[in-house]
Design an enzyme around this catalytic site. Structure first.
Site, PDB file in Angstrom:
ATOM      1  N   GLU A 163       0.781  -1.238   0.000  1.00 44.23           N
ATOM      2  CA  GLU A 163       0.000   0.000   0.000  1.00 44.23           C
ATOM      3  C   GLU A 163       0.815   1.292   0.000  1.00 44.23           C
ATOM      4  OE1 GLU A 163      -3.094  -0.034   2.942  1.00 44.23           O
ATOM      5  OE2 GLU A 163      -4.120  -1.694   1.958  1.00 44.23           O
ATOM      6  N   GLU A 358      -5.283  -8.515   0.815  1.00 45.41           N
ATOM      7  CA  GLU A 358      -5.989  -8.177   2.060  1.00 45.41           C
ATOM      8  C   GLU A 358      -7.453  -7.930   1.750  1.00 45.41           C
ATOM      9  OE1 GLU A 358      -4.504  -4.798   4.295  1.00 45.41           O
ATOM     10  OE2 GLU A 358      -2.438  -5.514   4.123  1.00 45.41           O
TER      11      GLU A 358
HETATM   12  C1  FCB Z   1      -4.699  -1.878   5.287  1.00 43.48           C
HETATM   13  C2  FCB Z   1      -3.326  -2.127   5.883  1.00 43.48           C
HETATM   14  C3  FCB Z   1      -3.338  -3.099   7.026  1.00 43.48           C
HETATM   15  C4  FCB Z   1      -4.535  -2.879   7.919  1.00 43.48           C
HETATM   16  C5  FCB Z   1      -5.811  -2.903   7.114  1.00 43.48           C
HETATM   17  C6  FCB Z   1      -7.067  -2.780   7.922  1.00 43.48           C
HETATM   18  O1  FCB Z   1      -4.740  -0.606   4.742  1.00 43.48           O
HETATM   19  O2  FCB Z   1      -2.442  -2.622   4.898  1.00 43.48           O
HETATM   20  O3  FCB Z   1      -2.125  -2.989   7.722  1.00 43.48           O
HETATM   21  O4  FCB Z   1      -4.394  -1.669   8.581  1.00 43.48           O
HETATM   22  O5  FCB Z   1      -5.763  -1.884   6.156  1.00 43.48           O
END
Ligand code: FCB
Length: 451
Positions: A163, A358
């Site tokens: 990210e 994620e």
């Molecule tokens: C993302 C991050 C992770 C966590 C989730 C909820 O943006 O990569 O570390 O904070 O969100």
């Protein structure tokens, strides 16, 4: 059809969020270690000093992963655990920790997926300019080399950077994440360019020093766009907005194309080059070659999206959500459609196998009187999203899914105020309790489909 038979069912975490930064000697300080000490930065003054004490409890945590039936685990390495000052001396104790974790995973039949950078910039490098210093590509390359030398005999899958939108946008534009400094826009573009160069350098070093053919990817985030209807013009509107750069200067990092086109298409998007011309650093052909060093897989973190339709004048427009539409505990919109349309558009444009690196939700979880943690909202969220992912698996090459997160953890500025885990963590006793969603996910993994 649906999910591939070798679909990778996983869960993800990151180092600062779970390990406990006071653990293990020889670790250097990173920008989060320093940042959390400033009063007022983190919800109720929480820090990652103890976190989930995963550093000492990783064997128990791997056992839990096995109980859930995870095929893979995505975790990150804290750069300062293995190279305390960011460059130079290697800390053997840090290497030993990650090495033992990798062995434990493999012994339990769980494939490790390692992220090199999940926001823990070594503080010593920060003092030397951090992302603003062009030398960072070499520093990051050196780190990637150590990782390859020490772990790639057993680890095959790597993601370079997690990210970039967040750690540049939240760290230097909004300045509420570490290091918490508002930088001039010009500097943030230079940093972004160096992030991409560092990514390219890491890919090169991993390939050069890898002890087996490695599978290498990248893990950006994005707010996905999905169309209001299946009408071709609405789909086209969503696609256009998804790859455009629409935010104003103070928020410019929130887009896909600036971060992914250079890596996968070898060029920055025209729209951004025009719009931000006055802020851009010098960009050379050599840089672009480095940035677009070929990768094997595309990781995408995906939580929610915007609904778009084609407006009357042939211009895309946002569709307002209905009043009372569902939201997560941390107030993010629940928009399962995003995980169908997002991967579809990404696959069309970049033509790389995709992993959802994620996806998950924060819920107001509690230990009930029966001693269990019932989290129907998480099960409902995951079921809705995974159904959409199953659908797009027929149309795009979707290789795997990492639920965020394996366990409740330190959620950055929100501290321990958010619970994202499949596993509940009582931070005082460090007791872990599998939530109902963990058992539900176990059944999904076994069935390879969503019931
Ligand atoms: C993302 C991050 C992770 C966590 C989730 C909820 O943006 O990569 O570390 O904070 O969100």
């Amino acid at each position: 059809m649906g999910f591939r038979s070798d679909f990778v069912w996983g869960a993800a975490t990151s180092s600062y969020q779970i390990e406990g930064s006071e653990n293990g000697s020889g670790k250097g300080e990173n920008i989060w270690d320093v940042f959390v000490r400033e009063p007022g930065r983190i919800y109720e003054g929480h820090t990652g000093l103890k976190a989930c004490d995963h550093y000492n409890r990783f064997r128990e945590d791997v056992k839990i992963m096995k109980e859930i039936g995870l095929k893979a685990y995505r975790f990150s390495i804290d750069w300062t655990r293995i190279i305390p000052e960011g460059t130079g001396a290697v800390n053997e104790e840090g290497i030993a920790f990650y090495s033992a974790l990798v062995d434990e995973l493999l012994e339990n039949g769980i494939e490790p997926y390692v992220t090199l950078y999940h926001w823990e910039l070594p503080y010593e490098l920060y003092k030397r300019g951090g992302w603003l210093n062009p030398q960072i590509a070499d520093w990051f390359g050196e780190y990637a080399k150590v990782v390859a030398e020490r772990f790639s005999d057993r680890v095959k899958y790597f993601f370079t950077i997690n990210e970039p939108q967040c750690f540049i946008g939240l760290g230097f534009l909004r300045a509420d994440h570490a290091p918490g400094i508002k930088a001039p826009y010009r500097d943030t573009f230079e940093m972004a360019h160096n992030v991409l160069r560092a990514h390219g350098k890491a890919v090169q070093m991993l390939r050069q020093y890898g002890k087996q053919p490695l599978v290498i990817g990248y893990a950006p985030t994005a707010s996905m766009c999905y169309p209001e209807s299946e009408k071709p013009e609405d789909i086209e509107a969503a696609r256009q907005v998804f790859f455009s750069m629409q935010e104003d200067d103070s928020n410019w990092t929130w887009n896909v194309a600036w971060w992914s086109d250079p890596v996968l298409l070898g060029k920055y998007p025209e729209e951004g080059l025009c719009r931000y011309e006055k802020y851009l650093p010098k960009i050379t052909d050599e840089d672009m070659k480095l940035i677009s060093e070929p990768i094997d897989i595309y990781g995408q973190n995906m939580y929610n999206g915007r609904c778009i339709r084609m407006g009357k004048e042939g211009k895309p427009e946002d569709v307002r959500r209905k009043e009372g539409s569902p939201r997560t505990a941390n107030d993010w919109p629940v928009t399962p459609e995003c995980i169908y349309w997002g991967p579809k558009f990404l696959y069309e444009r970049y033509k790389k196998p995709i992993y959802i690196t994620e996806n998950g939700t924060s819920c107001h979880d509690v230990v009930s009187l029966d001693g269990k943690v019932h989290d129907p909202a998480r099960i409902d969220f995951l079921a809705r999203y995974l159904k959409q992912l199953e659908k797009v698996s027929d149309e795009a090459d979707i290789r795997g899914y990492f639920q965020w997160s394996l366990m409740d953890n330190f959620e950055w500025t929100r501290g321990y105020g958010e619970r994202f885990g499949l596993v509940y963590v009582d931070y005082e006793s460090q007791k872990r309790i599998l939530k109902d969603s963990a058992y539900w996910y176990r059944d999904v993994i076994q069935a390879q489909t969503i019931m």
